[in-house]
Write an enzyme that holds these catalytic residues in place. Structure first.
Site, PDB file in Angstrom:
ATOM      1  CE  LYS A 141      -1.801   2.594   3.125  1.00  0.00           C
ATOM      2  NZ  LYS A 141      -1.738   3.891   2.402  1.00  0.00           N
ATOM      3  CD  GLU A 155      12.377   2.535   8.562  1.00  0.00           C
ATOM      4  OE1 GLU A 155      12.600   3.622   7.983  1.00  0.00           O
ATOM      5  OE2 GLU A 155      12.650   1.425   8.071  1.00  0.00           O
ATOM      6  CB  CYS A 197      12.053   8.658   9.441  1.00  0.00           C
ATOM      7  SG  CYS A 197      12.766   7.430   8.321  1.00  0.00           S
ATOM      8  CD  GLU A 232       9.562  12.661  12.306  1.00  0.00           C
ATOM      9  OE1 GLU A 232      10.415  12.114  11.588  1.00  0.00           O
ATOM     10  OE2 GLU A 232       8.523  12.091  12.690  1.00  0.00           O
TER      11      GLU A 232
END
Length: 480
Positions: free
Chosen positions: A173, A247, A282, A383
């Site tokens: 996906k 992750e 990331c 973040e």
């Protein structure tokens, strides 16, 4: 590229009539680029059925046949590297100079193809008996792989390649924000001779993703993305006790010691920070920790690198800085900058505004740097996922390590030093799944990659990454 809807790939068929579509916007211009069919629950059902049949066919082949098909797929990717790179740019406007994840995909395919005929079990003695005790490794069956918009081909390499080598079928996906390269990869799987349905590509939003992870036919899920979505994925998968590998995000500390090569450190830090994917990674080195004795010199060099990086048309090979993914991302990032300024989180040295002129219609934000940032501030702890970095000072090694570790994340850390002993000592003290010494985040198929703390669990790459897609069975043959 506008026109007819871009369809799902289920089995050997392109499905365009799903009842729901997404208008894909090219971030560099803010204009429609394609209409993408979106998968729903019925499409997931169909894909699982196709994957089950294909996985049985895949496992009916000998290991050398499966190995050779994966090598054929790697060859097909190699022949279409330029096309896949172009589709990466069309997906999320990453500059073509940075659109190298197709090479990464090829490398992972070749690496894990070599594992297909080397997955070995063992035979062990058992207590009080002379029975034969076998330990074997087997595929899960059908696995779901969920990729973020900023790395579909990278995830195809790091997750789909080992899943196939282990004997699984995959429902992949990609995000509706960046589905084009992934769909072409699915076509290449068919062209390379993989059974139809072994790799299904289902662009989807939250509805399709939820249906995928809740489906009882999905035996394992690998998710790459943010922590908020990860929690939803894990909760949904828990209904069927489906195991999940995650992750997740990062807030990487990037330590510049006083003995570092400051020119090289400035260049690498700029690339790994606000420039690469406009900080939308990331692995972004978003917290720079600089020794006080070289702080001013380093900051001057770092800003000079940012000033020299051309922004513009991502198809221009000279461009090094592109837009963020969407208007909503642009607004969120600029709001973060404004909040940091109003809160006095640090001194704004450069950036903090939307780019104008010929780039005004795209989603471009100036590379943004805050100096003397307190590590407890939201700017240093949250973040941002944009071209925003903070810089702070340290005076000794212990302080640098404490500050770098003072975060809920632990995906990457970066260290710049010429002292080999310091490099070893500091890297072992850092709470991070990967530590890069005098380097950027150069993920390779030979090395396991994943996070500590809230940056996730499980690994991609290496033997550890292959084991994520294998389950263990014990077989005991009675001889007494």
């Amino acid at each position: 590229m506008t026109g007819a809807p871009v369809g799902l790939l289920i089995g050997g068929d392109r499905i365009t009539s799903t009842g729901h579509t997404h208008e894909h916007i090219f971030p560099a211009t803010g204009l429609p680029n394609a209409t993408v069919a979106m998968a729903g629950a019925a499409d997931v059902d169909r894909a699982v059925d196709a994957a089950r049949a294909a996985q049985r066919e895949w496992m009916a082949q000998t290991v050398d046949m499966r190995r050779d098909r994966l090598i054929d797929l790697a060859d097909a990717v190699h022949q279409h590297l330029d096309e896949l790179a172009t589709l990466n740019v069309q997906d999320y406007a990453v500059p073509i100079s940075f659109a190298g994840t197709a090479h990464m995909l090829e490398g992972f395919l070749r690496h894990f193809a070599g594992y297909a005929d080397k997955i070995a079990g063992s035979s062990t003695p058992v207590s009080g008996s002379f029975d034969v005790n076998l330990v074997e490794r087997e595929p899960y069956g059908v696995v779901g792989v969920i990729a973020p918009w900023n790395g579909a081909l990278a995830v195809a390499g790091s997750c789909v390649a080992p899943a196939l080598a282990a004997g699984n079928a995959v429902i992949f996906k990609p995000s509706e924000l960046a589905p084009l390269a992934a769909l072409r990869f699915g076509e290449l799987c068919l062209e390379a001779g993989l059974p139809p349905g072994l790799v299904n590509i289902l662009p989807a939003g939250a509805e399709g993703g939820d249906a995928l992870v809740r489906h009882p036919g999905i035996r394992k899920v690998h998710f790459t993305g943010g922590g908020t979505t990860a929690r939803a994925v894990i909760r949904a998968a828990a209904e069927n006790l489906t195991p999940v590998v995650a992750e997740l995000g990062g807030k990487s500390g990037n330590i510049i010691f006083d003995d570092a090569d400051l020119d090289r450190a400035a260049m690498l830090s700029a690339h790994q920070g606000p420039l690469m994917q406009s900080g939308q990674s990331c692995a972004c080195a978003s917290r720079l920790l600089v020794h006080a004795s070289v702080y001013d010199t380093f900051v001057e060099k770092f800003l000079a690198v940012l000033d020299s990086a051309p922004a513009g048309d991502p198809f221009d090979p000279l461009v090094r800085f592109g837009p963020v993914i969407s208007e909503s991302a642009l607004t969120r990032i600029l709001d973060t900058v404004d909040l940091a300024v109003s809160a006095g989180a640090g001194e704004l040295l450069t950036g903090g505004k939307r780019m104008g002129g010929p780039l005004a219609q795209g989603f471009y934000i100036e590379p943004t740097v805050f100096a003397d940032v307190d590590n407890s501030s939201p700017l240093a702890q949250t973040e941002t996922f944009g071209p925003v970095v903070s810089i702070s000072r340290f005076t000794d090694d212990d302080q640098a390590v404490r500050t770098a570790n003072d975060t809920r994340y632990g995906l990457n850390a970066f260290v710049h030093t010429r002292d080999l002993r310091r490099a070893h000592r500091v890297s072992r003290a850092l709470e991070s799944g990967s530590v890069w010494i005098n380097s950027t985040s150069r993920i390779s198929p030979q090395g396991p990659y994943g996070g500590y703390k809230q940056s996730g669990f499980g690994r991609t790459g290496g033997w550890e990454g292959l084991l994520e897609f294998l389950q263990t069975k014990t077989i005991r043959i009675g001889l007494d």
